[in-house]
Write a protein that holds these residues in place. Sequence first.
Motif, short mmCIF file in Angstrom:
data_model
loop_
_atom_site.label_atom_id
_atom_site.label_comp_id
_atom_site.label_asym_id
_atom_site.label_seq_id
_atom_site.Cartn_x
_atom_site.Cartn_y
_atom_site.Cartn_z
N ARG A 318 -3.82 9.67 -9.72
CA ARG A 318 -3.01 8.96 -10.71
C ARG A 318 -3.01 7.46 -10.46
O ARG A 318 -3.07 6.66 -11.41
CB ARG A 318 -1.57 9.50 -10.69
N LEU A 319 -2.96 7.07 -9.19
CA LEU A 319 -2.99 5.65 -8.86
C LEU A 319 -4.30 5.01 -9.31
O LEU A 319 -4.30 3.92 -9.90
CB LEU A 319 -2.79 5.47 -7.36
N LEU A 320 -5.41 5.68 -9.03
CA LEU A 320 -6.71 5.13 -9.42
C LEU A 320 -6.83 4.98 -10.93
O LEU A 320 -7.32 3.96 -11.43
CB LEU A 320 -7.84 6.01 -8.88
N TYR A 353 -11.51 -6.60 -6.64
CA TYR A 353 -11.13 -5.38 -7.37
C TYR A 353 -11.01 -4.20 -6.41
O TYR A 353 -9.99 -3.49 -6.40
CB TYR A 353 -12.18 -5.12 -8.45
N PHE A 354 -12.02 -3.98 -5.59
CA PHE A 354 -11.99 -2.83 -4.69
C PHE A 354 -11.05 -3.05 -3.51
O PHE A 354 -10.47 -2.09 -2.99
CB PHE A 354 -13.41 -2.48 -4.23
N GLU A 355 -10.86 -4.30 -3.11
CA GLU A 355 -9.86 -4.58 -2.08
C GLU A 355 -8.46 -4.24 -2.60
O GLU A 355 -7.61 -3.74 -1.85
CB GLU A 355 -9.93 -6.06 -1.67
N ARG A 356 -8.23 -4.52 -3.87
CA ARG A 356 -6.93 -4.20 -4.46
C ARG A 356 -6.72 -2.69 -4.49
O ARG A 356 -5.61 -2.21 -4.19
CB ARG A 356 -6.84 -4.78 -5.87
N ILE A 361 -3.69 1.95 -2.27
CA ILE A 361 -3.63 3.26 -1.62
C ILE A 361 -2.85 3.16 -0.31
O ILE A 361 -2.01 4.03 -0.01
CB ILE A 361 -5.05 3.81 -1.38
N SER A 362 -3.09 2.12 0.47
CA SER A 362 -2.39 2.00 1.76
C SER A 362 -0.92 1.67 1.57
O SER A 362 -0.12 1.87 2.50
CB SER A 362 -3.06 0.91 2.62
N ASP A 363 -0.54 1.18 0.37
CA ASP A 363 0.87 0.89 0.09
C ASP A 363 1.66 2.14 -0.31
O ASP A 363 2.90 2.08 -0.40
CB ASP A 363 1.00 -0.15 -1.03
N LEU A 364 0.95 3.22 -0.58
CA LEU A 364 1.64 4.45 -0.98
C LEU A 364 2.52 4.97 0.15
O LEU A 364 2.08 5.09 1.29
CB LEU A 364 0.63 5.54 -1.37
N ASN A 365 3.75 5.27 -0.18
CA ASN A 365 4.66 5.90 0.79
C ASN A 365 5.13 7.23 0.21
O ASN A 365 5.96 7.27 -0.69
CB ASN A 365 5.86 4.98 1.06
N LEU A 366 4.55 8.29 0.71
CA LEU A 366 4.84 9.62 0.19
C LEU A 366 5.87 10.30 1.08
O LEU A 366 5.86 10.16 2.30
CB LEU A 366 3.56 10.45 0.13
N ASP A 367 6.75 11.04 0.42
CA ASP A 367 7.80 11.76 1.15
C ASP A 367 7.70 13.24 0.81
O ASP A 367 7.83 13.63 -0.34
CB ASP A 367 9.18 11.23 0.77
N GLN A 371 9.69 14.11 5.23
CA GLN A 371 8.71 13.60 6.19
C GLN A 371 7.83 12.55 5.51
O GLN A 371 7.10 12.86 4.57
CB GLN A 371 7.82 14.73 6.71
N PRO A 372 7.90 11.31 5.97
CA PRO A 372 7.08 10.25 5.36
C PRO A 372 5.60 10.41 5.73
O PRO A 372 5.27 10.76 6.87
CB PRO A 372 7.66 8.97 5.95
N ILE A 373 4.76 10.16 4.76
CA ILE A 373 3.31 10.26 4.98
C ILE A 373 2.67 9.01 4.40
O ILE A 373 2.93 8.64 3.26
CB ILE A 373 2.70 11.50 4.32
N THR A 374 1.85 8.36 5.18
CA THR A 374 1.11 7.19 4.71
C THR A 374 -0.37 7.56 4.57
O THR A 374 -0.87 8.45 5.26
CB THR A 374 1.25 6.01 5.68
N LEU A 375 -1.03 6.85 3.68
CA LEU A 375 -2.44 7.09 3.42
C LEU A 375 -3.21 5.78 3.56
O LEU A 375 -2.65 4.70 3.42
CB LEU A 375 -2.65 7.63 1.99
N SER A 376 -4.49 5.93 3.81
CA SER A 376 -5.40 4.78 3.74
C SER A 376 -6.75 5.31 3.28
O SER A 376 -7.00 6.52 3.32
CB SER A 376 -5.52 4.06 5.09
N ALA A 377 -7.61 4.39 2.85
CA ALA A 377 -8.91 4.81 2.33
C ALA A 377 -10.00 3.87 2.80
O ALA A 377 -9.80 2.65 2.91
CB ALA A 377 -8.89 4.86 0.81
#
Length: 415
Positions: A318-320, A353-356, A361-367, A371-377
Motif C-alpha cells: 500500500r505504501l508503494l 525517487y528511490f531514496e525516498r 519504508i524504514s519510517d514505517l512503525n508497525l504494531d 509489539q513494535p516492528i520496524t522494517l527496512s529495504a
Amino acid sequence: MTTILVVDDSKFFLSVLSSKLRSAGFSVIGAASIAEARVVLETRRDEIFMALLDLFLPDGPEGEVVDLAISFGVPSVVFTGNYSEDTRDRVLSKRVIDYVVKDDPSSLDYLTSLVHRLDHNRSIRAMVVDDATTARKYIADLLALYQFQVVEATNGEQALQRLADTDNIRLVITDYHMPVMDGFQLIKNIRKTWRRDQVAVIGVSSSGSSTLSAKFIKSGANDFLNKPFLREEFFCRIAMNVDLMEQVDALKAAATTDYLTGIPNRRSFFERAQPLLAAAQRGQAEVAVALIDLDHFKSINDSHGHETGDTALATVARLLVAECRQTDLVARFGGEEFCVLAFNLAGESRDAYFERLRSRISDLNLDFNGQPITLSASIGVSSNVQLGLDGMIAEADQQLYRAKQEGRNRVCWLD
C-alpha cells in the motif's frame, strides 16, 4: 452498503431471505405490511436501492404494495407463492423488474443473484442501436429498468462513434435493418477493436428468418433475440452474457493480481512494462527498474508468525502504491520482493525517487499485538534500457545484492 427493502408478512420467509441477502453483503430493511413499508419509504427512501415485494399482504390483498413502491420510484421485484398467468401478466404490465415464484429454496438463490446483478448493472453502460424510435426507446427503457446506464444510437456509424467516445460500454443491443450501416456491419466493425469478452453484443430482429441468428453469431455477436421477446427472456439473456464477461474479468484479475497484497503480480508487470520499455528504447522516455527486498524479513515470520509477515507485506504494498506515481508500475515479484518501474525519471530525480521509497519504508512503525516492528529495504536499480527488460531486472538484482552486502537499508545503482 447497498440497502434492500424486503416486504413479506411471513416472518419465516422474511427472516430467511433477509439473512441470505445480508450474508451476500447487503443491508436489509424488513417490513411485514403495506403500512410498515409506507413508513420506511417515507422516512428512508434515499437509502433504498430496490425492493423485494410479497404480492399478497393482509392490508393489501390485491398487490397494492407494488403500486406503493412504484410511486416512490423504487426498482421492484415481485415474489409470490401463488402463480397464475393472469396475475403474472398484470404485474409485469407495471414497471416491475421481475416476477418470481417462491416455490422452492432455489427461488431464494435466484432472488439473491438478481439483486447482485442489478447492483452491478449500475456501473455498466449499455447501448441500444436502432433507427426505429419506438423500438429503441422500448429497449432503452428496459435496460434502464435493469439499472444500466443507457446510451442510444440510431445507426451503426453513430454506434461506433459512441463506443469510441464513451467509457465502459460493455453491452450493445443492435437491430439488423438500419440505414447507413446495418447490424451485421456494425458487429464486424466492433470486433475489429473489442473482443466478445470486452463488449457483449446481442442482435435483435423481427424479420423472423431462421438463418438470421446464425448470421449474427458468425458476424461476432454473443447472442440473438427474435422480436417480439418476453421481458424475462430479454433480461435472462443479458444477465447471462454480462455474467460471463465478469467471470472472464475475474479470471484475468486472478491471473495478474497478487492474492496477498492486491497489486499486480510478476506476470502482469512484464505484460505492462514491455510497451513502456519499447518507448524508452526508441528514445521517447527514460525508464528505471528497481527491485525492492525487505531486510531480515524471515525473522519477522519466525518471531511473530506468518500472519504478521503477511500484514507487513500488504502494508508495504500500500505504501508503494501511494508513494509511486500513476505512470509507474508497482508489482510483487514473490516473497518479500517488489519491483517498481519508474517512467520518465533520470539522473538525480531517479536517485532521489528511490531514496525516498527506501526512507518511507524504514519510517514505517508497525504494531502487532503491542509489539513494535520496524522494517527496512534494500533496493537495486537499473536504468540501462538497452539491456531489455530481463537484462534490466538482472542488473537491478545485482545492485540489490550489492546493497545487501554493503549493509542493507540502502539504494544501489550503476553510475
